[in-house]
Design an enzyme around this catalytic site. Structure first.
Site, PDB file in Angstrom:
ATOM      1  N   PHE A  64      57.294 -37.671  10.503  1.00 31.72           N
ATOM      2  CA  PHE A  64      57.895 -36.631   9.665  1.00 31.72           C
ATOM      3  C   PHE A  64      58.827 -37.308   8.664  1.00 31.72           C
ATOM      4  O   PHE A  64      59.555 -38.247   9.028  1.00 31.72           O
ATOM      5  CB  PHE A  64      58.690 -35.633  10.522  1.00 31.72           C
ATOM      6  CG  PHE A  64      57.860 -34.883  11.526  1.00 31.72           C
ATOM      7  CD1 PHE A  64      57.339 -33.630  11.222  1.00 31.72           C
ATOM      8  CD2 PHE A  64      57.600 -35.429  12.777  1.00 31.72           C
ATOM      9  CE1 PHE A  64      56.594 -32.932  12.153  1.00 31.72           C
ATOM     10  CE2 PHE A  64      56.839 -34.728  13.705  1.00 31.72           C
ATOM     11  CZ  PHE A  64      56.339 -33.478  13.398  1.00 31.72           C
ATOM     12  N   GLU A  65      58.854 -36.816   7.419  1.00 35.91           N
ATOM     13  CA  GLU A  65      59.598 -37.526   6.371  1.00 35.91           C
ATOM     14  C   GLU A  65      61.107 -37.545   6.613  1.00 35.91           C
ATOM     15  O   GLU A  65      61.817 -38.348   6.026  1.00 35.91           O
ATOM     16  CB  GLU A  65      59.277 -36.934   5.002  1.00 35.91           C
ATOM     17  CG  GLU A  65      59.591 -35.459   4.880  1.00 35.91           C
ATOM     18  CD  GLU A  65      58.692 -34.765   3.868  1.00 35.91           C
ATOM     19  OE1 GLU A  65      57.860 -35.433   3.246  1.00 35.91           O
ATOM     20  OE2 GLU A  65      58.823 -33.540   3.715  1.00 35.91           O
ATOM     21  N   SER A  66      61.594 -36.690   7.490  1.00 33.07           N
ATOM     22  CA  SER A  66      63.009 -36.717   7.857  1.00 33.07           C
ATOM     23  C   SER A  66      63.359 -37.977   8.634  1.00 33.07           C
ATOM     24  O   SER A  66      64.531 -38.328   8.748  1.00 33.07           O
ATOM     25  CB  SER A  66      63.333 -35.495   8.721  1.00 33.07           C
ATOM     26  OG  SER A  66      62.531 -35.520   9.895  1.00 33.07           O
ATOM     27  N   GLY A  67      62.319 -38.630   9.190  1.00 32.10           N
ATOM     28  CA  GLY A  67      62.538 -39.796  10.034  1.00 32.10           C
ATOM     29  C   GLY A  67      62.117 -39.596  11.477  1.00 32.10           C
ATOM     30  O   GLY A  67      62.118 -40.536  12.264  1.00 32.10           O
TER      31      GLY A  67
END
Lengths: 297, 266
Positions: free
Chosen positions: B60-63
């Site tokens: 996920f691009e949030s990390g």
């Protein structure tokens, strides 16, 4: 002897001048510094440039208050419902400008700033109108001979971060996903940290791998429980989905926003009064603890 | 039967979004590293890893990096159930670095507009003197450029299929028909478009073609929705246009566990 950087939220936000640039909402939907944003609205600090990957509704709230001249971001809206109506109306009415980024290009721009570089390359953006309309340059890399995109550094005047806990000196424990927080903190001239709890320095030093921000990077530390609501904060509270949906429903018009901002910001004295208004239980459903960590000596 | 209504198959009711989630989940292969976007792809990953792809890893691009479904319903990738007992909660460059290196097998994209070569627009629509602003790229442009392959999910409305997108937020294939080789970025481009009425592939020229229609959908209605003459599977691999497999009862039960009130799927 360390410097005690604790001040009130009001004092911290007073240091931000009209016309300055602020990076915030850096951990994506997690740990968004809503309390700090609401204090900006109370103080009416305007002509701001907002910087962030995706802002959820905090950017929309600042735009609705008429404080924003420019946005550098990858996505601006309301994650629960899609559009941010105050942002949409302002852009469509040419009341603010936007520099469209992708998440990777904004992360790369801030990373360049953190490393003290004028720019950094990326393999993203090629073939997009983000590249065509933005401040980017394509170039042939002398090492691999391929076409890449140079992303100019972004160096915000301010980064605002909400975290779980910090020492009075400004050494900060932040856990959960952090998005572009390390990049923005490193790139910014000044950093305001709001935290759930100010703790004794020994607590921070007991787990140095959890330190995300160190004291020399930090201008001010503010104790501000529930400072990220309605966004979630790992270990402290869950996301208040209903608040996002309700905000969207109530801010389709500027008049609706004006009523909302009066009810939730101007008529509320401070964050303590704000949290008393909330009727939702957002306690994390699990009290499970991480495994104990030892460092040895 | 109108596919925008709940459809009945073997006595099981499902919504178009539930079918899209099931179809999207089948595009995830076991062992894939998947870049998961918001909304329906979150559900598609949770379904795939719970069924045929137990070794699929989600970035996920949030990390956040996960190897299993979040424990309870989530609105966003940063909700605490998606962070709780994750494989890791890192930062954006940690996961975007994996993407840019070429380590991501599949990424998901949504869109407001699509052209015949899979170029996507989530930035602005409408005439230039009176535009309608949309939220923008988020990580979509990066996924479109850098994932090995992508799957696009879109609500099926004729106005969304356009000769030329207003703004190329997420590049598909070049409009000159040069296909994957003509793309300036490293990823191979879109593999599939899944709408609420049909699924589509992309041929060697990068052009969209009709693969399957969902149960109850007349294939001619799909042709009628396009501003160009739509290719079909017959011209690509000589197979007839098929019917999309509906979600199985087990898949439906899982989807409704992940989205119990139908927030994303009704």
């Amino acid at each position: 002897m360390t410097v005690d950087k604790r001040i009130t939220l009001e004092e911290a936000i007073e240091r931000i001048e009209p016309g300055e640039s602020i990076a915030l909402g850096l951990a994506l939907e997690h740990a968004i510094p809503f309390a700090a944003g609401h204090e900006l609205i109370r103080q009416g600090t305007d002509e701001l440039t907002l910087i962030g990957p995706i802002s959820d509704i905090l950017f929309d709230q600042l735009v609705g208050a008429g404080l924003v001249s420019n946005i550098q971001a990858a996505w601006v809206g309301n994650v629960s419902i899609g559009s941010g109506y105050r942002f949409r109306e302002a852009i469509e009415g040419d009341e603010l400008t936007i520099e469209n980024h992708s998440n990777l290009s904004i992360a790369t721009a801030l990373e360049a700033g953190r490393l003290g570089l004028p720019s950094m390359p990326t393999r993203s953006l090629l073939g997009s109108d983000i590249l065509e309309e933005g401040p980017f340059e394509t170039y042939c890399d002398p090492v691999d001979g391929e076409e890449h995109v140079l992303v100019p550094a972004i160096t915000p005047d301010w980064a605002i971060v909400h975290a779980q806990r910090a020492s009075p000196a400004g050494d900060v424990h932040l856990w959960g996903n952090v998005g572009v927080t390390p990049q923005a903190v490193g790139a910014a001239s000044d950093v305001i940290v709001t935290v759930e709890e100010i703790v004794d320095p020994s607590v921070i030093k007991s787990d140095p791998s959890r330190v995300a921000i160190t004291r020399e990077q930090v201008t001010a530390v503010v104790e501000c429980p529930f400072g990220a609501h309605p966004s979630p904060l790992a270990g402290y509270y869950r996301r208040d989905h209903g608040h996002y949906i309700s905000y969207g429903q109530h801010t389709k018009t500027q008049g609706g926003y004006d009523t909302w901002v009066k009810e939730w910001i101007f008529d509320i004295e401070d964050r303590a009064a704000y949290t008393e208004r909330l009727d939702t239980s957002l306690e994390p459903v699990s009290a499970d603890r991480a495994a104990e960590v030892r460092y040895g000596r | 039967m109108d596919a925008d209504q709940s459809s009945a198959t073997e006595g099981t009711e499902y919504t178009p979004q539930e079918l899209m989630v099931a179809a999207a989940a089948r595009e995830i292969y076991d062992g894939d590293t998947v870049f998961v976007g918001m909304r329906l792809p979150m559900l598609a990953y949770q379904l795939a890893v719970s069924t045929h792809a137990p070794n699929a890893l989600a970035l996920f691009e949030s990390g956040v990096i996960r190897d299993d479904p979040a424990g309870t319903f989530i609105h966003t990738m940063c909700d605490l159930p998606n962070q709780f007992e994750a494989v890791a909660t890192t930062d954006m460059l940690a996961v975007m670095g994996r993407l840019q290196r070429g380590d991501v097998d599949l990424g998901f994209l949504g869109t407001a507009e699509i052209d015949r070569f899979g170029n996507l627009n989530t930035t602005r629509v409408g005439p230039s003197d009176d535009p309608i602003r949309l939220p923008g790229s988020g990580g979509a442009c990066d996924i479109a450029c850098l994932a090995h392959e992508t799957v696009v999910l879109m609500r099926h409305e004729p106005r969304r299929f356009v000769d030329q997108v207003t703004y190329v937020t997420s590049p598909g294939y070049p409009t000159d028909g040069s296909g994957a080789d003509g793309r300036p970025s490293p990823g191979a481009g879109p593999r599939r478009l899944v709408t609420s009425k049909a699924t589509f592939g992309f041929d060697d020229c990068g052009e969209l073609y009709l693969r399957t229609v969902h149960p109850g959908v007349d294939p001619q209605s799909i042709h009628d929705d396009m501003p160009w003459e739509l290719k079909t599977r017959e011209t690509v691999d000589e197979e007839p246009v098929g019917q999309t497999a509906p979600p199985t009862p087990d898949e439906l039960e899982l989807i409704r566990t992940f989205d119990p009130e139908g927030f994303w799927t009704s």
